[in-house]
Motif scaffolding. Structure first.
Motif, short mmCIF file in Angstrom:
data_model
loop_
_atom_site.label_atom_id
_atom_site.label_comp_id
_atom_site.label_asym_id
_atom_site.label_seq_id
_atom_site.Cartn_x
_atom_site.Cartn_y
_atom_site.Cartn_z
N VAL A 1 1.06 -1.21 -0.12
CA VAL A 1 0.15 -0.11 0.01
C VAL A 1 1.09 1.15 0.20
O VAL A 1 0.70 2.13 -0.82
N LEU A 2 1.75 1.43 0.86
CA LEU A 2 2.67 2.49 1.14
C LEU A 2 4.01 2.45 0.12
O LEU A 2 4.48 3.46 0.07
N ARG A 3 4.00 1.47 -0.54
CA ARG A 3 5.07 1.26 -1.72
C ARG A 3 6.50 1.36 -1.02
O ARG A 3 7.40 1.78 -1.71
N GLU A 4 6.68 0.70 0.12
CA GLU A 4 8.01 0.96 0.75
C GLU A 4 8.65 -0.24 0.27
O GLU A 4 8.25 -1.30 0.34
N MET A 5 10.30 -0.08 0.60
CA MET A 5 11.02 -1.05 0.01
C MET A 5 11.07 -2.13 1.28
O MET A 5 11.38 -1.63 2.40
N VAL A 6 10.95 -3.38 0.97
CA VAL A 6 10.76 -4.49 2.08
C VAL A 6 11.96 -5.52 1.48
O VAL A 6 11.82 -5.96 0.40
N GLY A 7 13.04 -5.61 2.31
CA GLY A 7 14.10 -6.60 1.89
C GLY A 7 13.86 -7.97 2.37
O GLY A 7 12.47 -8.37 2.87
N LYS A 8 14.87 -8.93 2.20
CA LYS A 8 14.59 -10.27 1.98
C LYS A 8 14.40 -10.89 3.51
O LYS A 8 13.66 -11.86 3.94
N TRP A 9 14.76 -10.11 4.45
CA TRP A 9 14.51 -10.40 5.71
C TRP A 9 13.22 -10.41 6.65
O TRP A 9 12.70 -11.50 6.98
N ARG A 10 12.64 -9.32 5.99
CA ARG A 10 11.23 -8.92 6.61
C ARG A 10 10.51 -9.85 5.84
O ARG A 10 9.25 -10.41 5.99
N TRP A 11 10.68 -9.99 4.29
CA TRP A 11 9.76 -10.92 3.72
C TRP A 11 9.85 -12.42 4.07
O TRP A 11 8.69 -13.00 4.18
#
Length: 308
Positions: A111-121
């Motif tokens: 929704v906010l289009r923030e970058m999320v890296g592999k750790w949080r995914w």
């Protein structure tokens, strides 16, 4: 250490509130009535405390519409939380509440289009694996309505966290708590003529205790965030699982199924990964390098204030 102690006490109060709500539900108190008294009984406690300390001015606001919007979302979340507590064993309802960080990451990314890296995914995937383990046990099926309420609570609380983050830019924490209770009481009062019924002394004592424990939990959560960092104190939220398991054993003579013992640690580990990663990024990314870092790895993490 003081902030951690406050947060532990807050989780004890919050778990107690859900235990009392489950008892009240079993005694025949309808969910809309539970929601009304949970909110309404905290209003005089908050206002009285502020008047006694000469800080009633903290309730002044120029963002009444934002408070009403936050209360609308929060009331739905309260309905899901109390619904899960009444429909599910307390440890299961509590564990499903731990999915809030997972949904917060999804909201930030989608929704906010923030970058999320592999750790949080990875943590998100791991957390939902834990949910599947709990939801599909071979020995004790989880009621579908209870499961929907528990996961709904995780989604709504994640949304509320972003709303609170916006309100916190200009509003005192106690003002957020008060106006949430104020508007929540108005919203649920509309349903009272259809659901309210006469109660005995035991039911009224339960309703009073629900309002008191809920208000104390909110005070303690606010105080913990005042004296400690979010990433430090939020880890203590998992202590609620100890209380819910203890209450389930002592009051209902119920211990969690094997699937619960398997799924809960997976969800907790996923939440810890998200919390530790956000704490790491918040220390690593400085205001001058945030944009460069976002382009190469992950954006500045979302701060998720916990609470109901």
């Amino acid at each position: 250490m003081f902030a951690i102690g406050l947060r532990l006490a807050a989780m004890a109060m919050l778990s107690t509130m859900f235990m009392l709500a489950k008892l009240a539900g079993e005694a025949g108190v309808a969910l809309p009535e539970l929601m009304f008294w949970r909110q309404a009984m905290s209003l005089p406690l908050i206002a009285g405390a502020l008047l006694a300390t000469g800080r009633i001015r903290l309730l002044r606001t120029n963002r009444m519409a934002s408070h009403a919007k936050r209360a609308t979302t929060g009331t739905v979340g309260l309905c899901c939380n109390l619904g899960a507590a009444t429909l599910l064993p307390l440890p299961v309802a509590t564990t499903l509440g731990f999915t809030t960080p997972l949904f917060a990451v999804l909201i930030a990314a989608l929704v906010l289009r923030e970058m999320v890296g592999k750790w949080r995914w990875t943590a998100v995937v791991l957390g939902f694996v834990g949910v599947l383990v709990i939801a599909r046990p071979s020995d004790a099926p989880v009621p579908a309505m209870g499961l929907a309420a528990g996961l709904g609570a995780g989604v709504i609380v994640a949304i509320v966290s972003f709303q609170i983050r916006d309100l916190a830019r200009t509003e005192a924490p106690i003002a957020c708590v008060f106006w949430f209770a104020f508007y929540g009481s108005l919203f649920t009062a509309i349903l009272l003529p259809f659901y309210a019924q006469p109660h005995g002394l035991r039911e009224w004592l339960l309703l009073a205790a629900i309002g008191l424990s809920g208000a104390l939990a909110q005070f303690l959560i606010t105080a913990a965030l005042r004296f400690g960092q979010v990433a430090t104190v939020v880890v203590m939220d998992y202590s609620a699982l100890i209380w819910s398991t203890l209450y389930g054993w002592i009051i209902w003579d119920h211990l969690p199924a094997v699937s619960m013992w398997m799924g809960a640690p997976i969800i907790v580990v996923a939440g810890l990964i998200i919390t530790s990663r956000e704490h790491f990024l918040s220390r690593r990314i400085s205001p001058t390098s945030a944009l460069d870092e976002a382009a190469t790895e992950e954006a500045q993490p979302v701060k998720i204030p916990a609470g109901t």
